[in-house]
Design a protein around this motif. Structure first.
Motif, PDB file in Angstrom:
ATOM      1  N   ILE A 158      88.208  67.523  49.291  1.00 23.33           N
ATOM      2  CA  ILE A 158      88.173  66.064  49.348  1.00 23.33           C
ATOM      3  C   ILE A 158      87.138  65.722  50.410  1.00 23.33           C
ATOM      4  O   ILE A 158      87.113  66.332  51.486  1.00 23.33           O
ATOM      5  N   GLY A 159      86.281  64.782  50.090  1.00 23.40           N
ATOM      6  CA  GLY A 159      85.220  64.434  51.025  1.00 23.40           C
ATOM      7  C   GLY A 159      84.997  62.945  51.116  1.00 23.40           C
ATOM      8  O   GLY A 159      85.666  62.148  50.458  1.00 23.40           O
ATOM      9  N   PHE A 160      84.014  62.594  51.941  1.00 25.20           N
ATOM     10  CA  PHE A 160      83.675  61.209  52.229  1.00 25.20           C
ATOM     11  C   PHE A 160      82.170  61.078  52.024  1.00 25.20           C
ATOM     12  O   PHE A 160      81.397  61.787  52.680  1.00 25.20           O
ATOM     13  N   THR A 161      81.757  60.230  51.105  1.00 25.00           N
ATOM     14  CA  THR A 161      80.338  60.145  50.769  1.00 25.00           C
ATOM     15  C   THR A 161      79.508  59.633  51.944  1.00 25.00           C
ATOM     16  O   THR A 161      79.897  58.702  52.624  1.00 25.00           O
ATOM     17  N   LYS A 162      78.355  60.257  52.156  1.00 33.94           N
ATOM     18  CA  LYS A 162      77.408  59.810  53.188  1.00 33.94           C
ATOM     19  C   LYS A 162      76.461  58.764  52.620  1.00 33.94           C
ATOM     20  O   LYS A 162      75.886  57.983  53.350  1.00 33.94           O
TER      21      LYS A 162
ATOM     22  N   VAL B 241      86.098  60.918  47.910  1.00 34.85           N
ATOM     23  CA  VAL B 241      85.951  61.461  46.559  1.00 34.85           C
ATOM     24  C   VAL B 241      86.611  62.833  46.475  1.00 34.85           C
ATOM     25  O   VAL B 241      86.656  63.568  47.455  1.00 34.85           O
ATOM     26  N   ALA B 242      87.101  63.148  45.277  1.00 35.15           N
ATOM     27  CA  ALA B 242      87.615  64.490  44.995  1.00 35.15           C
ATOM     28  C   ALA B 242      86.427  65.345  44.583  1.00 35.15           C
ATOM     29  O   ALA B 242      85.557  64.892  43.843  1.00 35.15           O
ATOM     30  N   ILE B 243      86.384  66.576  45.074  1.00 34.05           N
ATOM     31  CA  ILE B 243      85.294  67.484  44.742  1.00 34.05           C
ATOM     32  C   ILE B 243      85.840  68.573  43.820  1.00 34.05           C
ATOM     33  O   ILE B 243      86.726  69.337  44.213  1.00 34.05           O
TER      34      ILE B 243
ATOM     35  N   ARG C 125      88.253  59.016  42.528  1.00 27.86           N
ATOM     36  CA  ARG C 125      86.942  59.219  41.916  1.00 27.86           C
ATOM     37  C   ARG C 125      86.558  60.674  42.137  1.00 27.86           C
ATOM     38  O   ARG C 125      86.965  61.291  43.123  1.00 27.86           O
ATOM     39  N   ARG C 126      85.734  61.230  41.229  1.00 26.09           N
ATOM     40  CA  ARG C 126      85.428  62.655  41.344  1.00 26.09           C
ATOM     41  C   ARG C 126      83.942  62.947  41.223  1.00 26.09           C
ATOM     42  O   ARG C 126      83.227  62.298  40.488  1.00 26.09           O
TER      43      ARG C 126
END
Length: 153
Positions: free
Chosen positions: A117-121, A104-106, A64-65
């Motif tokens: 690449i991150g992790f949604t808060k 998610v891909a940023i 997901r992006r």
């Protein structure tokens, strides 16, 4: 919701049957999944395994992006977490289906490849509604240590 909706179609390319998959435990609570001396996935602490940016650049549709606006690019490339306004302002794009605590891909406005690449808060809906604070914890970004670790030879 699947964490990596596009991964199923490329699994045979990524993990050939006769080539060993190696799990490497590194310092600082980092675990890598390595095939042919190339890190493909990483995990920090007890979080989910996430694809490396190099893998994401090869297969851009596996995650997901989200997209940040131009003003956020230099901060993300410094390893900063992604603030909600950088995702909700003109130039920012959210995938409304993303829940809290999901990888998610940023991407960045005007750029072709993912920069982090991150992790949604919080969920995408909350990021849009609350529009303040950290929306995504940055886990891996261009030119960080994991990016520079092209191969493990």
């Amino acid at each position: 919701m699947l964490l990596y909706p596009g991964l199923e179609t490329v699994m045979e390319d990524l993990l050939p049957k006769k080539i060993p998959l190696i799990v490497v435990k590194c310092p600082n609570h980092l675990t890598l999944v390595v095939v042919n001396n190339v890190p493909l996935f990483f995990c920090i602490r007890d979080g989910p395994y996430m694809p490396t940016l190099r893998l994401l650049h090869q297969y851009p549709n596996i995650m997901r992006r989200f997209q940040v606006d131009r003003g956020a690019i230099k901060f993300v490339l410094s390893g900063a977490n992604i603030m909600c306004p950088g995702l909700t302002s003109p130039g920012g794009v959210l995938d409304e289906e993303v829940d809290a605590e999901r990888p998610v891909a940023i991407y960045a406005e005007g750029k072709q490849h993912a920069l982090a690449i991150g992790f949604t808060k919080m969920s995408a809906k909350d990021i849009k509604g609350i529009n303040k604070g950290i929306g995504v914890d940055t886990m891996h970004y261009l030119n960080d240590g994991l990016w520079k670790m092209e191969r493990l030879d």
